[in-house]
Design an enzyme around this catalytic site. Structure first.
Site, short mmCIF file in Angstrom:
data_model
loop_
_atom_site.label_atom_id
_atom_site.label_comp_id
_atom_site.label_asym_id
_atom_site.label_seq_id
_atom_site.Cartn_x
_atom_site.Cartn_y
_atom_site.Cartn_z
N HIS A 90 1.24 -0.93 0.38
CA HIS A 90 -0.02 -0.15 -0.13
C HIS A 90 1.09 1.38 0.17
O HIS A 90 1.45 1.25 0.60
CB HIS A 90 -0.59 0.24 1.39
CG HIS A 90 -1.59 -1.31 0.91
ND1 HIS A 90 -2.46 -1.74 1.73
CD2 HIS A 90 -2.52 -1.71 0.44
CE1 HIS A 90 -3.39 -2.88 1.96
NE2 HIS A 90 -4.31 -2.84 0.31
N GLU A 93 1.61 3.60 3.38
CA GLU A 93 3.08 2.40 4.23
C GLU A 93 4.04 3.05 4.35
O GLU A 93 4.79 2.32 4.08
CB GLU A 93 1.64 1.78 4.36
CG GLU A 93 0.24 1.65 4.95
CD GLU A 93 -0.28 0.56 4.67
OE1 GLU A 93 0.04 -1.23 4.13
OE2 GLU A 93 -1.45 0.51 4.75
N ARG A 148 -3.67 4.84 -1.31
CA ARG A 148 -3.43 3.39 -1.13
C ARG A 148 -2.75 2.59 -2.06
O ARG A 148 -1.65 1.92 -2.12
CB ARG A 148 -4.73 3.34 -0.39
CG ARG A 148 -4.49 1.96 -0.03
CD ARG A 148 -5.89 1.14 0.65
NE ARG A 148 -6.09 0.01 0.44
CZ ARG A 148 -6.17 -0.51 1.36
NH1 ARG A 148 -5.60 -0.14 2.80
NH2 ARG A 148 -6.93 -1.81 1.79
N HIS A 218 3.32 -3.81 6.66
CA HIS A 218 1.50 -2.92 6.57
C HIS A 218 1.77 -2.62 8.19
O HIS A 218 2.76 -1.51 9.25
CB HIS A 218 0.78 -3.73 6.79
CG HIS A 218 0.30 -4.38 5.56
ND1 HIS A 218 -0.06 -4.06 4.36
CD2 HIS A 218 0.54 -5.72 4.75
CE1 HIS A 218 -0.71 -4.69 3.49
NE2 HIS A 218 0.39 -6.36 3.40
N GLU A 292 1.13 -5.29 10.86
CA GLU A 292 0.44 -3.96 10.60
C GLU A 292 1.65 -3.04 12.02
O GLU A 292 1.02 -3.35 13.38
CB GLU A 292 -1.01 -3.78 11.38
CG GLU A 292 -2.31 -4.56 10.78
CD GLU A 292 -1.85 -4.06 8.90
OE1 GLU A 292 -1.85 -2.96 9.29
OE2 GLU A 292 -2.62 -4.62 8.04
#
Length: 358
Positions: A90, A93, A148, A218, A292
């Site tokens: 993405h 990120e 994104r 991520h 994440e």
């Protein structure tokens, strides 16, 4: 959750390109870097660490940018197992990209002093892709910081980009994804329709029998996600993956106190289909995790540069706990078991020979 996102963007100094850097030794891993800088860094890493790292061409993006991944490991005549890691799926990120660069530096610079890394590199090759969504990443630097998706055009050019983490062939576009190209979760025109996803799928399918672990990095939310996102059902080895994931979360917390939650994506985050993590589990890769990274919403995708170092330090500790587990499961314990079996066999042979002379 953030009162004024534009204020954070305006205050962030990372829009200044750092093209003045001349050598790898001056590369600053506590800063975000443009794609031009990352390309230069990739080639310098390969040149400086020829004995451990080789740079490989994976494929081309829609906008004809080259996608590269590193293969890192100690030279060996035996066939080695693989840990895959990708970052930057993405575009916005940025901390995931910074982490991939940091992690590559760590294993290359510390393999002689760190026994866990050294033992892993004897038996495992790390395949690390620092930036997958290169077109989107460049766009997030040049045009729209919070972009994104990728940048392929759709609906006669009225909208652009596909969420590459909805484009893998794993219950494609059935839940938590959109067929409207204007949406940020647009899943594309079909499974692996995007060249970036097709390239990853093709490579990993060719290496399928050798992949021990699939890691995709991520942000944000401080989560370690297990399969699956598209169903409430758990993977075959869910309990083992939970134990390994919880150990990683514990190691992360030991560094700077950052708390991570561990669980299936559909249980602790939201339902989604077409993710690379779920695709990897469908391929039979024994361990498949989405990390994440920081934070929990104070800065979100606009994580300041002063948090790159602590984020990378704690995440490295978490990843290395997984590597250590794989070392022990597949190599150290297996080696001890083999030695024990050989010892028993030799002992029985000696006893048998002894009694044959009586």
């Amino acid at each position: 959750m953030i009162d004024d996102v534009q204020k954070l963007i305006d205050e962030n100094p990372v829009n200044e390109y750092r093209s003045q850097r001349k050598s790898l030794s001056s590369f600053d891993y506590t800063k975000y870097h443009s794609m031009d800088e990352i390309y230069k860094w990739m080639h310098q890493i390969q040149e400086t660490h020829k004995n451990l790292a080789t740079l490989h061409y994976l494929g081309s993006t829609y906008e004809i940018r080259s996608i590269y991944y590193f293969k890192i490991g100690l030279p060996s005549n035996k066939k080695k197992k693989i840990i895959w890691m990708d970052c930057g799926i993405h575009a916005r990120e940025w901390i995931s990209v910074a982490f991939c660069q940091w992690f590559i530096k760590e294993i290359l610079e510390n393999h002689n002093s760190n026994q866990v890394i050294h033992k892993a590199l004897e038996n495992i090759d790390f395949y690390i892709l620092p930036v997958l969504n290169i077109d989107g990443f460049v766009y997030s630097w040049d045009k729209e910081r919070l972009w994104r998706k990728s940048r392929s055009p759709h609906n006669n050019g009225s909208c652009h980009g596909v969420d590459l983490n909805r484009n893998f062939d794993s219950n494609w576009c059935t839940i938590g994804a959109s067929k409207n190209c204007s949406d940020i979760t647009f899943c594309g025109t079909g499974p692996a329709s995007e060249p970036e996803v097709h390239a990853v799928s093709q490579l990993l399918n060719s290496l399928k029998s050798d992949i021990l672990c699939f890691l995709t990095m991520h942000s944000y939310g401080q989560l370690i996600l297990l399969p699956y996102g598209y169903t409430q059902n758990a993977s075959i080895n869910h309990e083992e993956m939970m134990v390994v994931g919880q150990k990683a979360a514990t190691k992360i917390a030991e560094i700077h106190g950052t708390q991570y939650r561990v669980g299936s994506a559909s249980h602790i985050l939201y339902s989604n289909s077409g993710s690379s993590r779920d695709w990897a589990a469908d391929q039979g890769f024994n361990f498949s995790y989405t990390f994440e990274l920081r934070d929990n919403g104070t800065f979100g995708f606009m994580l300041p540069e002063n948090q790159i170092k602590p984020t990378c330090e704690e995440t490295t500790a978490g990843i290395m706990s997984i590597v250590e587990y794989l070392n022990e499961k597949y190599f150290i314990n297996a080696s001890n078991m083999l030695c024990g079996t050989l010892w028993i066999y030799l002992s029985l042979s000696i006893i048998s020979t002894y009694y044959s002379f009586i």
